[in-house]
Design an enzyme around this catalytic site. Structure first.
Site, mmCIF file in Angstrom:
data_model
loop_
_atom_site.group_PDB
_atom_site.id
_atom_site.type_symbol
_atom_site.label_atom_id
_atom_site.label_comp_id
_atom_site.label_asym_id
_atom_site.label_seq_id
_atom_site.Cartn_x
_atom_site.Cartn_y
_atom_site.Cartn_z
ATOM 1 N N CYS A 25 0.862 -1.187 0.000
ATOM 2 C CA CYS A 25 0.000 0.000 0.000
ATOM 3 C C CYS A 25 0.897 1.234 0.000
ATOM 4 O O CYS A 25 2.130 1.118 0.125
ATOM 5 C CB CYS A 25 -0.861 -0.007 1.253
ATOM 6 N N HIS B 145 3.748 1.840 11.736
ATOM 7 C CA HIS B 145 2.608 1.650 12.650
ATOM 8 C C HIS B 145 2.443 2.792 13.634
ATOM 9 O O HIS B 145 1.454 2.841 14.361
ATOM 10 C CB HIS B 145 2.772 0.335 13.413
ATOM 11 N N HIS C 2 -0.838 -4.850 19.528
ATOM 12 C CA HIS C 2 -0.387 -4.416 18.192
ATOM 13 C C HIS C 2 0.242 -3.031 18.324
ATOM 14 O O HIS C 2 -0.264 -2.163 19.056
ATOM 15 C CB HIS C 2 -1.567 -4.389 17.213
ATOM 16 N N GLU D 89 0.362 -0.468 16.409
ATOM 17 C CA GLU D 89 -0.481 0.686 16.057
ATOM 18 C C GLU D 89 -1.407 1.040 17.224
ATOM 19 O O GLU D 89 -1.586 2.214 17.554
ATOM 20 C CB GLU D 89 -1.306 0.372 14.798
ATOM 21 N N THR E 204 -6.398 0.547 11.832
ATOM 22 C CA THR E 204 -6.614 0.748 10.385
ATOM 23 C C THR E 204 -6.738 -0.557 9.592
ATOM 24 O O THR E 204 -7.148 -0.535 8.439
ATOM 25 C CB THR E 204 -5.428 1.532 9.782
ATOM 26 N N SER F 136 -1.342 -7.845 10.593
ATOM 27 C CA SER F 136 -2.779 -7.828 10.901
ATOM 28 C C SER F 136 -3.614 -7.850 9.631
ATOM 29 O O SER F 136 -4.561 -8.636 9.506
ATOM 30 C CB SER F 136 -3.096 -6.574 11.729
ATOM 31 N N ASN F 137 -3.260 -7.015 8.647
ATOM 32 C CA ASN F 137 -4.125 -6.950 7.460
ATOM 33 C C ASN F 137 -4.078 -8.255 6.663
ATOM 34 O O ASN F 137 -5.066 -8.653 6.056
ATOM 35 C CB ASN F 137 -3.793 -5.708 6.617
HETATM 36 FE FE1 SF4 Z 1 -0.931 0.729 4.556
HETATM 37 FE FE2 SF4 Z 1 -1.376 0.608 7.188
HETATM 38 FE FE3 SF4 Z 1 -1.239 2.963 5.958
HETATM 39 FE FE4 SF4 Z 1 -3.289 1.345 5.499
HETATM 40 S S1 SF4 Z 1 -2.776 2.346 7.434
HETATM 41 S S2 SF4 Z 1 -2.157 2.539 3.966
HETATM 42 S S3 SF4 Z 1 -2.308 -0.667 5.590
HETATM 43 S S4 SF4 Z 1 0.416 1.471 6.178
#
Ligand code: SF4
Length: 503
Positions: free
Chosen positions: A209, A271, A321, A323, A361, A420-421
């Site tokens: 991403c 994160h 986590h 984040e 997120t 996580s994602n």
């Molecule tokens: Fe990527 Fe995490 Fe940012 Fe979403 S929040 S764009 S998964 S780095």
């Protein structure tokens, strides 16, 4: 998938002792005694019976790379001839099959075939080419395999420290290799059963991403600008391959700011970090470059805004986590964390009129909607962020998985355990009744998953590089002809700018 005698596994085995190790262990295969050296391997290859069945070479080898011991297994990613020619192998899934039967000391990499036994300086020179092991047959033995799936499984009988010769270590190395080769045989049979034609659907979007792209580029540019070492607090993104690659280039990953020498160049991971971590970095005079994803920073800003407004904040996310730790640190007095709707009842809220929610997120979109609906039932005046906290990349990757899950027999999600994602992509597929597996790379594809499977979808979490997708598709293609279809549900074009000092 029906297996005919034409699809039968053929195992080419150079020496009598190697043949003895496998005898009786592969009832579904044809064992062919080849003989030692290039000429015999070449003529055995030319004599391969026609058919589409997989071909494996099995026997002993010499280790080249450090840390590979007698009795360890080497699976070839490719075999290299003395003239530099390369034959690719479909060995990744064989590694997983070996580990499943309890053989853990398995090394995956290029195997060099030499025309004679190599020793001393010659052996060192071969190791410098990047080959991890050497034999005298594999390259020639697989020459006539054509489009058939090919695997090379070798067990180490000698290493650079204990070279072949008339000594005790030759005997003990040979005994260890014999025993392991005998144990490894069922893995070859399992690998062969996974062979066959397939359709591979490539889910899109997948892989990096904008936030991950930016974070990795920040470390790379910091290394270029300031030189190694560049310290990174925590994994820059949750992917073992990305971390190892950056480590090779001079990044040093640490768990805490206190592990970083005073004044050192330091990158905060994608994160995000809490204000407390920033303060610690300040007190150690670190030169900080912040790789926090701007979409995580947005959640931090919301946390501060709600806390300043006197709200109790319910943060939906996974305990531990990074984040979540960073976001909680913005307003520790005001934030309560819940992981699921079941935890709503235990929330301790004095003023139900002023409750706000935020989310990690990278959660599953459907699950979060359910949690927020139930939160609103308890707190009718619940407020939240202006737009959803679940980021665009998480949503898009989950949408792509949903769109393909029902036409897939198997979903392979490339990503690390702590991503996580990526974990959520597995769950989303499973909720759509699709068998899904999380893998770091092709060496974790268990061939047993592929038996009878005609359509495989491949996707990758936001922290997994596209190069791993290519490797996984290559491994599937090594097991038989594949028809690859790209299926993109939405195009992504978002880019985030780099911090000023690195532009
Ligand atoms: Fe990527 Fe995490 Fe940012 Fe979403 S929040 S764009 S998964 S780095």
């Amino acid at each position: 998938m029906t297996v005919t005698s034409e699809d039968r596994l053929t195992v080419l085995v150079p020496l009598a002792i190697e043949h003895a190790a496998l005898r009786g262990r592969l009832p579904e295969a044809t064992l062919v005694r080849v003989g030692m050296g290039p000429d015999k391997a070449r003529s055995a290859s030319a004599g391969l019976e026609p058919g589409a069945g997989p071909v494996a070479v099995a026997g002993f080898c010499g280790a080249l790379a450090p840390g590979i011991e007698p009795g360890d297994v080497v699976v070839a990613s490719e075999v290299r001839g003395p003239d530099g020619s390369v034959v690719p192998c479909a060995g990744g899934p064989l590694v997983a099959a070996l580990r499943r039967i309890g053989i853990d000391r398995v090394h995956f990499g290029p195997v060099a075939s030499a025309e004679r036994i190599v020793r001393g300086e010659e052996r060192t020179a071969l190791a410098e080419t990047g080959a991890i092991a050497v034999d005298m047959e594999s390259f020639w033995a697989v020459q006539a395999a054509g489009d058939r799936p090919v695997a090379v499984l070798r067990v180490v009988s000698d290493s650079p420290e204990r070279e072949l010769g008339a000594n005790v270590s030759t005997v003990t190395g040979g005994v260890a290799a014999y025993r392991t080769l005998r144990r490894a045989a069922p893995a070859l049979a399992g690998w062969a059963r996974a062979a066959g034609p397939r359709t591979v659907l490539l889910a899109g979007p997948r892989s990096f991403c904008a936030g991950v792209d930016r974070a990795i580029e920040i470390v790379e540019r910091a290394l270029d600008r300031y030189g190694p070492p560049v310290y990174v607090r925590k994994q820059i993104v949750h992917n073992v391959h990305v971390v190892q690659d950056l480590e090779r280039r001079g990044a040093v990953f640490v768990d805490a700011v206190e592990d970083i020498p005073e004044g050192a160049v330091t990158v905060f991971s994608a994160h995000g970090v809490s204000p407390q971590v920033r303060a610690e970095a300040g007190s150690r005079a670190l030169k900080v470059i912040d790789a926090t994803c701007p979409l995580v920073t947005k959640v931090h800003t919301e946390a501060r805004r709600f806390a300043a407004g006197g709200y109790r904040i319910v943060l939906v996310g996974h305990e531990g986590h990074e984040e979540v730790e960073g976001t909680t640190g913005e307003a520790p007095e005001a934030i309560q964390l819940i992981g699921s709707a079941e935890e709503i009842d235990r929330l301790d809220v004095a003023d139900g009129e002023r409750v706000a929610y935020l989310t990690q997120t990278t959660l599953a979109v459907d699950e979060v909607e359910d949690v927020i609906t139930r939160l609103r039932e308890r707190f009718p005046k619940l407020t939240g962020p202006g737009s959803d906290d679940i980021c665009y990349a998480t949503t898009n990757r989950q949408d792509a998985v949903k769109a393909l899950a029902r036409e897939s027999d198997l979903m392979l999600v490339i990503g690390s355990e702590n991503s996580s994602n990526s974990q959520r992509l597995v769950e989303v597929a499973e909720r759509e009744d699709c068998r899904a597996k999380l893998i770091d790379d092709e060496t974790q594809i268990d061939p047993a998953w592929l038996e009878g499977v005609a359509t495989v979808t491949v996707t990758a979490g936001a922290s997994a590089p596209e190069s791993l997708v290519e490797r996984v598709v290559g491994a599937l293609g090594g097991l038989g002809p594949v028809r690859v279809e790209n299926r993109t549900v939405v195009a992504e074009s978002l880019r985030f700018t780099l911090p000023l000092e690195l532009r």
